[in-house]
Design a protein around this motif. Sequence first.
Motif, PDB file in Angstrom:
ATOM      1  N   VAL A   1       0.798  -1.141   0.044  1.00 46.01           N
ATOM      2  CA  VAL A   1       0.047  -0.003   0.054  1.00 46.01           C
ATOM      3  C   VAL A   1       0.905   1.240   0.006  1.00 46.01           C
ATOM      4  O   VAL A   1       1.726   1.155   1.008  1.00 46.01           O
ATOM      5  N   ALA A   2       0.773   2.163  -0.997  1.00 42.67           N
ATOM      6  CA  ALA A   2       1.519   3.240  -1.090  1.00 42.67           C
ATOM      7  C   ALA A   2       1.099   4.307  -0.007  1.00 42.67           C
ATOM      8  O   ALA A   2       0.063   4.580   0.280  1.00 42.67           O
ATOM      9  N   SER A   3       2.037   5.092   0.771  1.00 42.55           N
ATOM     10  CA  SER A   3       1.805   6.010   1.593  1.00 42.55           C
ATOM     11  C   SER A   3       2.494   7.426   1.233  1.00 42.55           C
ATOM     12  O   SER A   3       3.660   7.015   1.295  1.00 42.55           O
ATOM     13  N   PHE A   4       1.936   8.307   1.307  1.00 45.36           N
ATOM     14  CA  PHE A   4       2.553   9.702   0.835  1.00 45.36           C
ATOM     15  C   PHE A   4       3.140  10.526   2.105  1.00 45.36           C
ATOM     16  O   PHE A   4       2.531  10.186   3.255  1.00 45.36           O
ATOM     17  N   SER A   5       4.101  11.148   2.043  1.00 50.60           N
ATOM     18  CA  SER A   5       4.552  12.084   3.069  1.00 50.60           C
ATOM     19  C   SER A   5       4.789  13.303   2.658  1.00 50.60           C
ATOM     20  O   SER A   5       5.170  13.520   1.426  1.00 50.60           O
ATOM     21  N   GLU A   6       4.670  14.663   3.414  1.00 49.89           N
ATOM     22  CA  GLU A   6       4.787  16.037   3.127  1.00 49.89           C
ATOM     23  C   GLU A   6       6.583  16.123   2.995  1.00 49.89           C
ATOM     24  O   GLU A   6       7.156  15.725   3.781  1.00 49.89           O
ATOM     25  N   LEU A   7       6.718  17.030   1.948  1.00 50.64           N
ATOM     26  CA  LEU A   7       8.084  17.316   1.944  1.00 50.64           C
ATOM     27  C   LEU A   7       8.427  18.527   2.737  1.00 50.64           C
ATOM     28  O   LEU A   7       7.390  19.136   3.546  1.00 50.64           O
ATOM     29  N   LEU A   8       9.424  19.011   2.923  1.00 54.38           N
ATOM     30  CA  LEU A   8       9.810  20.328   3.794  1.00 54.38           C
ATOM     31  C   LEU A   8       9.196  21.429   3.370  1.00 54.38           C
ATOM     32  O   LEU A   8       9.070  21.613   2.226  1.00 54.38           O
ATOM     33  N   SER A   9       8.848  22.270   4.535  1.00 54.66           N
ATOM     34  CA  SER A   9       7.889  23.465   3.868  1.00 54.66           C
ATOM     35  C   SER A   9       8.635  24.805   4.557  1.00 54.66           C
ATOM     36  O   SER A   9       9.308  24.517   5.623  1.00 54.66           O
TER      37      SER A   9
ATOM     38  N   THR B   1       5.921   2.000   1.198  1.00 54.54           N
ATOM     39  CA  THR B   1       4.931   1.332   0.511  1.00 54.54           C
ATOM     40  C   THR B   1       4.717  -0.130   1.562  1.00 54.54           C
ATOM     41  O   THR B   1       5.675  -0.829   1.812  1.00 54.54           O
ATOM     42  N   LYS B   2       3.777   0.144   2.407  1.00 57.33           N
ATOM     43  CA  LYS B   2       3.589  -0.730   3.527  1.00 57.33           C
ATOM     44  C   LYS B   2       3.115  -1.894   3.121  1.00 57.33           C
ATOM     45  O   LYS B   2       2.262  -2.231   2.086  1.00 57.33           O
ATOM     46  N   LEU B   3       3.648  -3.115   3.622  1.00 57.74           N
ATOM     47  CA  LEU B   3       3.269  -4.380   3.190  1.00 57.74           C
ATOM     48  C   LEU B   3       2.133  -4.827   3.937  1.00 57.74           C
ATOM     49  O   LEU B   3       2.151  -4.830   5.209  1.00 57.74           O
ATOM     50  N   ASP B   4       0.968  -5.497   3.226  1.00 54.58           N
ATOM     51  CA  ASP B   4      -0.477  -5.647   3.915  1.00 54.58           C
ATOM     52  C   ASP B   4      -0.022  -7.195   4.241  1.00 54.58           C
ATOM     53  O   ASP B   4      -0.327  -7.943   3.499  1.00 54.58           O
ATOM     54  N   MET B   5      -0.203  -7.350   5.604  1.00 59.23           N
ATOM     55  CA  MET B   5      -0.025  -8.971   5.766  1.00 59.23           C
ATOM     56  C   MET B   5      -1.396  -9.449   6.270  1.00 59.23           C
ATOM     57  O   MET B   5      -1.412 -10.636   6.787  1.00 59.23           O
ATOM     58  N   GLY B   6      -2.388  -8.915   5.587  1.00 61.72           N
ATOM     59  CA  GLY B   6      -3.610  -9.738   5.752  1.00 61.72           C
ATOM     60  C   GLY B   6      -3.571 -11.128   5.135  1.00 61.72           C
ATOM     61  O   GLY B   6      -2.956 -11.251   4.192  1.00 61.72           O
ATOM     62  N   GLN B   7      -4.519 -11.916   5.826  1.00 65.72           N
ATOM     63  CA  GLN B   7      -4.394 -13.345   5.250  1.00 65.72           C
ATOM     64  C   GLN B   7      -5.140 -13.499   4.041  1.00 65.72           C
ATOM     65  O   GLN B   7      -6.235 -12.930   3.640  1.00 65.72           O
TER      66      GLN B   7
ATOM     67  N   SER C   1       6.186  22.025  -0.343  1.00 62.79           N
ATOM     68  CA  SER C   1       7.189  22.033  -1.563  1.00 62.79           C
ATOM     69  C   SER C   1       6.662  20.821  -2.062  1.00 62.79           C
ATOM     70  O   SER C   1       7.475  19.992  -2.821  1.00 62.79           O
ATOM     71  N   GLY C   2       5.528  20.389  -1.503  1.00 64.27           N
ATOM     72  CA  GLY C   2       4.870  19.104  -2.208  1.00 64.27           C
ATOM     73  C   GLY C   2       4.851  17.844  -1.579  1.00 64.27           C
ATOM     74  O   GLY C   2       5.032  17.962  -0.347  1.00 64.27           O
ATOM     75  N   ALA C   3       4.838  16.695  -2.094  1.00 62.13           N
ATOM     76  CA  ALA C   3       4.626  15.315  -1.447  1.00 62.13           C
ATOM     77  C   ALA C   3       5.629  14.415  -2.173  1.00 62.13           C
ATOM     78  O   ALA C   3       5.733  14.728  -3.397  1.00 62.13           O
ATOM     79  N   ARG C   4       5.655  13.429  -1.341  1.00 64.30           N
ATOM     80  CA  ARG C   4       6.423  12.288  -2.100  1.00 64.30           C
ATOM     81  C   ARG C   4       6.049  10.954  -1.783  1.00 64.30           C
ATOM     82  O   ARG C   4       5.297  10.707  -0.647  1.00 64.30           O
ATOM     83  N   LEU C   5       6.374   9.875  -2.280  1.00 65.41           N
ATOM     84  CA  LEU C   5       6.075   8.587  -1.564  1.00 65.41           C
ATOM     85  C   LEU C   5       6.908   8.203  -0.532  1.00 65.41           C
ATOM     86  O   LEU C   5       8.017   7.903  -0.850  1.00 65.41           O
ATOM     87  N   GLY C   6       6.359   8.150   0.719  1.00 68.39           N
ATOM     88  CA  GLY C   6       7.405   7.781   1.961  1.00 68.39           C
ATOM     89  C   GLY C   6       7.405   6.433   2.104  1.00 68.39           C
ATOM     90  O   GLY C   6       8.355   5.985   2.736  1.00 68.39           O
TER      91      GLY C   6
END
Length: 277
Positions: A37-45, A76-82, A69-74
């Motif tokens: 699952v992709a998760s985004f994080s904020e760049l420096l402001s 990609t979390k692994l989904d461990m659901g069965q 300053s925008g956002a980046r892909l921080g």
Amino acid sequence: MQSLNISTAAMRGIQQALDNTSNNLSNLDTPGYKRRVASFSELLSGSMNEQPAVDNQNRNTPAGLRIGSGARLGLTKLDMGQGSIKQTDVPTDVAIEGDGYFLVTKKIKDATGAVIQEENRLTRDGAFQIEYDDDEGGYVLHTPSGYILTDDNGVPFVLPEPVRNIQISKEGVLNADGTEYGRIGVWKVDNPDQLQQVGQNLFDAEIASGDNPSTKYTNVLAEGSATLRQGALETSNVNMMEEMSQLVNIQRAYQLNSRAIGISDEMMSIANSLRSR
């Protein structure tokens, strides 16, 4: 100019999120695959503090204007659901019910055929096959990519002769033609997001040759928090409807940032034409 930087950074992250979604969809039918699952994080402001003094009256927010300053892909979390369990009735197919990974190993050789080291990998893919291995001097259970299944000490299972009746209990005990050959190891990783994917539905186990996996991981079969099911495979936990919805959101975000870049370019063109007059 700042708007160009923000939109460019966002489009770069959106492209990476698109690659992640494409990878999930391409592994829809891969046994034991876990979606990311992709998760985004904020760049420096920054902050613009040169504001009129009257602007500081009766305000609840910090002084100045916040400039992002925008956002980046921080992450990609692994989904461990069965994933769902698919019955195959193949005796060498094994599904893990619960957390944990199989530990598989493979000998790496040089040009002369001498063994350099052993690669240890983790996988949820239990589609094993039995075949004779010259290096081990017997029959082994291996993955489609050639990695050999190991026991709870990290040692490959080696059967001295062809067997017809293979039985694997819920606790991982492997019997063949009435002879017990040990217990399969299923290992729990405390932080699966840190696992490095190496392709072929495998993760780097970060275990040196000859090391016992119990020094780094916990055997979930021994503690009873997971079980095995023989004659079945765990399917991928990718949900096509969810991934297609994510794909639509990514497309809209890409169009938005592309349009923002176009508007910024038009604004700079107008500014340049005004300055030239």
